[in-house]
Design an enzyme around this catalytic site. Structure first.
Site, PDB file in Angstrom:
ATOM      1  CB  VAL A  59     -29.169  31.408  38.411  1.00 47.32           C
ATOM      2  CG1 VAL A  59     -28.967  30.723  39.841  1.00 47.32           C
ATOM      3  CG2 VAL A  59     -29.786  30.526  37.555  1.00 47.32           C
TER       4      VAL A  59
ATOM      5  N   GLY B 139     -23.795  29.043  26.492  1.00 45.81           N
ATOM      6  CA  GLY B 139     -22.684  29.583  25.964  1.00 45.81           C
ATOM      7  C   GLY B 139     -22.135  28.233  24.999  1.00 45.81           C
ATOM      8  CG  PHE B 140     -18.856  28.400  22.396  1.00 46.01           C
ATOM      9  CD1 PHE B 140     -19.376  27.897  20.893  1.00 46.01           C
ATOM     10  CD2 PHE B 140     -18.311  29.814  22.449  1.00 46.01           C
ATOM     11  CE1 PHE B 140     -19.067  29.041  19.909  1.00 46.01           C
ATOM     12  CE2 PHE B 140     -18.230  30.759  21.511  1.00 46.01           C
ATOM     13  CZ  PHE B 140     -18.719  30.156  20.112  1.00 46.01           C
TER      14      PHE B 140
ATOM     15  N   GLY C  63     -26.347  28.385  31.701  1.00 45.81           N
ATOM     16  CA  GLY C  63     -25.690  29.234  30.788  1.00 45.81           C
ATOM     17  C   GLY C  63     -25.861  28.541  29.193  1.00 45.81           C
TER      18      GLY C  63
ATOM     19  CB  ALA D 181     -15.366  28.746  21.361  1.00 43.14           C
TER      20      ALA D 181
ATOM     21  CD  GLU E 131     -10.359  38.662  15.718  1.00 42.33           C
ATOM     22  OE1 GLU E 131     -11.553  38.504  16.472  1.00 42.33           O
ATOM     23  OE2 GLU E 131      -9.943  37.683  15.253  1.00 42.33           O
TER      24      GLU E 131
ATOM     25  CG  ASP F 169     -14.772  31.955  29.050  1.00 40.59           C
ATOM     26  OD1 ASP F 169     -14.326  31.179  28.551  1.00 40.59           O
ATOM     27  OD2 ASP F 169     -14.815  33.111  28.728  1.00 40.59           O
TER      28      ASP F 169
END
Lengths: 441, 441
Positions: free
Chosen positions: A85, A19-20, A17, A323, A176, A306
């Site tokens: 994966v 991500g952040f 992964g 994040a 948002e 997460d």
């Protein structure tokens, strides 16, 4: 299948992964005495906090995506592969992927989260998730295609359905998104669709609890609801979705809203790979980890971000899925993996809460920084500044900045383009199979 | 089917296609005593001259697309619809579209051109066209996915095939694409794919005639070939493609090039609608028009741009299929349609040749402005300036400018992202069917 990466002498860390959390961890391991392999199903990092602006025509997708290969440029101890994966085989210290089996010494699961439909298949088939770039682009197409279709004369029921937009979930993403849709309606749709009565466009925001932005201060909750109401968003608190067939959304209290566009931001769940002990999966489909992010019951498998649930007194369901939590865990895990390899004591994780913010629209945002809380214009500029600074990549910062400045002065949204054909969420994966040649190995 | 637009009292002009010619014509008819309906299958105008930069990861698609609705903002005599036109019924002054039948007083065909595979179906199925944004994005995905796949150990034959990139056609598009691929290889791929031997990446440019850039001066032809050779492009002049099965490209002279990526820029043909008299279709699938762009044999159907062939002594096959020709024809036709309505004499078309230019890469371009010819750095800046100025929309100009400046200093390509799943050319149309609700009318 042939072994993909022959093992060298250095300890190998496989990160799943980009991500952040994943990229922070990988960056901190660059040029260290370890071999790092990062795997992701995309060849880019996604800046998820701005996905809603892609979906509402404010930003091009490419400005919030960053090529993962670029992050590792020039670092010889780091490899990257695009792959999915399939399974973890902890007994053999191996993972199975679409490009073959890969051995690891240490495995880090940084797989993030996906939309949680809480087992409601019909909703999952029909509502639009917004957790990845293809999903956000798909949503953008749908919104615009529905408005195009609403101009075709005929069936008034259908017209109503096409012009009602529903956002489910009143967290930051939901708030948002609803705000961005309301501004799109106000500043763009009215002049773009002169043959439609734009007053018939309704934006609903549906939230199960009595308040929006559950994690924020009462002040911010109230102010954001006020901002949304000013923009004309219909807020429905204490409302829960029962069913959605693609045409009508049914609420638990018996109300019905005809709508062709239901945007699902009601919750997320961790992306857990096959092969792991199901007993360690806790609330939110997260993996139970200890204070150094080691997955419960394993000796060399870690989880961050997460997908990880580090249960503490303060965080009985794990840290918030934001994040900063992922970045902080990635940073510390890099240190601790090197500590393990060099047989030094480990440091336990301590979360530093960076505060919470949400933007509702032009000059309208809410910010909670511990005791300091502010709303309105200054909050809005703070929100923009923080997001620009956090965005990965200088080119991305530039392009997003140019877009925002331009939109501010022109009251326009530049990327209201139906570039991608609209595809039903469930079909999206099926056509992602790449080029024949890549699968025939 | 229900009549889509009830006819008012003003003469109605229906324009099919929002390319350079179509939008110029529509803009000039804004606020005039006519009703204008523009139809396009996309909701945006595509700046085709920069498509190759989208395909090679240099620009985001959204920066060269411009929302068509925005062009007509605030002009009440103009309507726009996203639709596909199925057929012209000249007898009834009506066109049939996917959103219903539409009547016209004057019909303007500004449908442009598409890739010409000269009837070779197998090539059409397997080679990549680059005439629209979905096609350019699709090509970008394919290029990057092939490089990802080339890293998988095994079959050396397949690896070779994945790392050979072939551009067919040595006109401006072919030259620019080959140059952009060569720069991608030089500045980006080497560091992006440390596990590949980037020297094994070959870029072929195949041209049937003895020279590249057939329409340009000998000076420019020679200099562009020199520039391409400097960048490592393998130029094969006097070579014609016989077959391509998706794996091996066969040339007429018996040579074979294994390649998974064949980019087709060998020619275009006009997009002609059903229902027109087939006898007026001339070379290049263009419609024969007179000196005021009236289609041969019709009294109120006009054609402009790539689909029109205005045969003159100087241009026995019609004017070149370039933006300035389409823009000039659109501009004059606006004037002449108003002349007709106001019963004034018509002005015949006169083409003003704006010159030709092509960029090969960083600091390398060729420019022919009539007698004035120059090559190299200044030509490159001229090329960029002209393209920036011609690009529709201020936001687009800004974003493209930012990308170019950033790329110039960083030697990087920002948008090397596999965002869209790769889809075989022939399948692309099938999945473009929009949302169910839009088709059930």
């Amino acid at each position: 299948m042939e072994q993909h990466f022959p093992k060298g002498s250095k300890p190998r860390i496989v990160i799943i992964g980009g991500g952040f959390g994943g990229i922070e961890l990988a960056k901190k391991l660059c040029s260290k005495p370890v071999e790092v392999i990062m795997l992701d199903k995309h060849n880019y990092h996604t800046f998820q906090p701005l996905l809603y602006q892609v979906a509402t025509g404010g930003l091009e997708a490419d400005s919030i995506a960053f090529p993962l290969r670029k992050i590792f440029k020039g670092h010889k101890n780091l490899s990257f592969r695009v792959t999915e994966v399939k399974k973890v085989d902890a007994g053999k210290n191996t993972i199975e992927t679409t490009i073959g089996a890969i051995e690891y010494d240490y495995l880090v699961l940084a797989t993030g989260s996906t939309s949680n439909f809480f087992g409601q298949d019909e909703i999952e088939r029909n509502a639009m998730p917004m957790k990845s770039i293809p999903e956000a682009l798909n949503l953008r197409s749908l919104i615009l295609q529905n408005l195009e279709a609403a101009q075709i004369p005929g069936n008034p029921e259908l017209k109503k359905q096409l012009m009602n937009f529903v956002v489910v979930g009143g967290g930051p993403t939901g708030v948002e998104t609803a705000g961005a849709l309301a501004e799109l309606k106000k500043h763009v749709l009215r002049s773009d669709y002169p043959d439609l009565n734009i007053n018939d466009v309704n934006i609903y925001l549906i939230e199960g609890s009595p308040e929006l932005l559950g994690n924020m201060s009462v002040q911010s909750q109230q102010k954001s609801a006020e901002f949304l109401a000013e923009l004309g968003v219909i807020i429905m608190n204490n409302s829960r979705v029962q069913a959605y067939d693609g045409k009508v959304l049914s609420l638990l209290d018996g109300q019905h809203i005809p709508s062709s566009t239901v945007i699902w931001s009601a919750g997320v769940k961790g992306v857990v790979l096959d092969g792991l002990n199901p007993e360690i999966i806790v609330r939110g489909n997260r993996l139970k980890v200890n204070e150094v992010n080691l997955v419960d019951g394993y000796r060399n498998i870690y989880a961050i971000g997460d997908v990880a649930a580090m249960i503490t007194e303060e965080f009985p369901n794990g840290h918030p899925g934001v994040a900063p939590a992922a970045i902080q865990q990635g940073k510390l895990l890099a240190k601790n993996l090197l500590n393990i390899i060099q047989k030094r004591p480990l440091e336990p994780f301590e979360y530093i809460d960076k505060g919470t913010m949400a933007t509702v629209g032009r000059n309208r945002a809410v910010v909670d920084l511990h005791k300091i809380r502010f709303q309105g214009v200054f909050a809005w500029f703070t929100w923009m500044f923080v997001h620009l600074m956090t965005l990965v990549g200088f080119r991305n910062k530039l392009v997003v900045f140019v877009n925002w400045v331009w939109s501010y002065f022109s009251y326009d949204r530049g990327t209201r383009l139906i570039i991608r054909p609209f595809i039903r969420p469930k079909d999206l994966e099926e056509i992602s199979t790449p080029h024949d040649s890549t699968t025939n190995h």
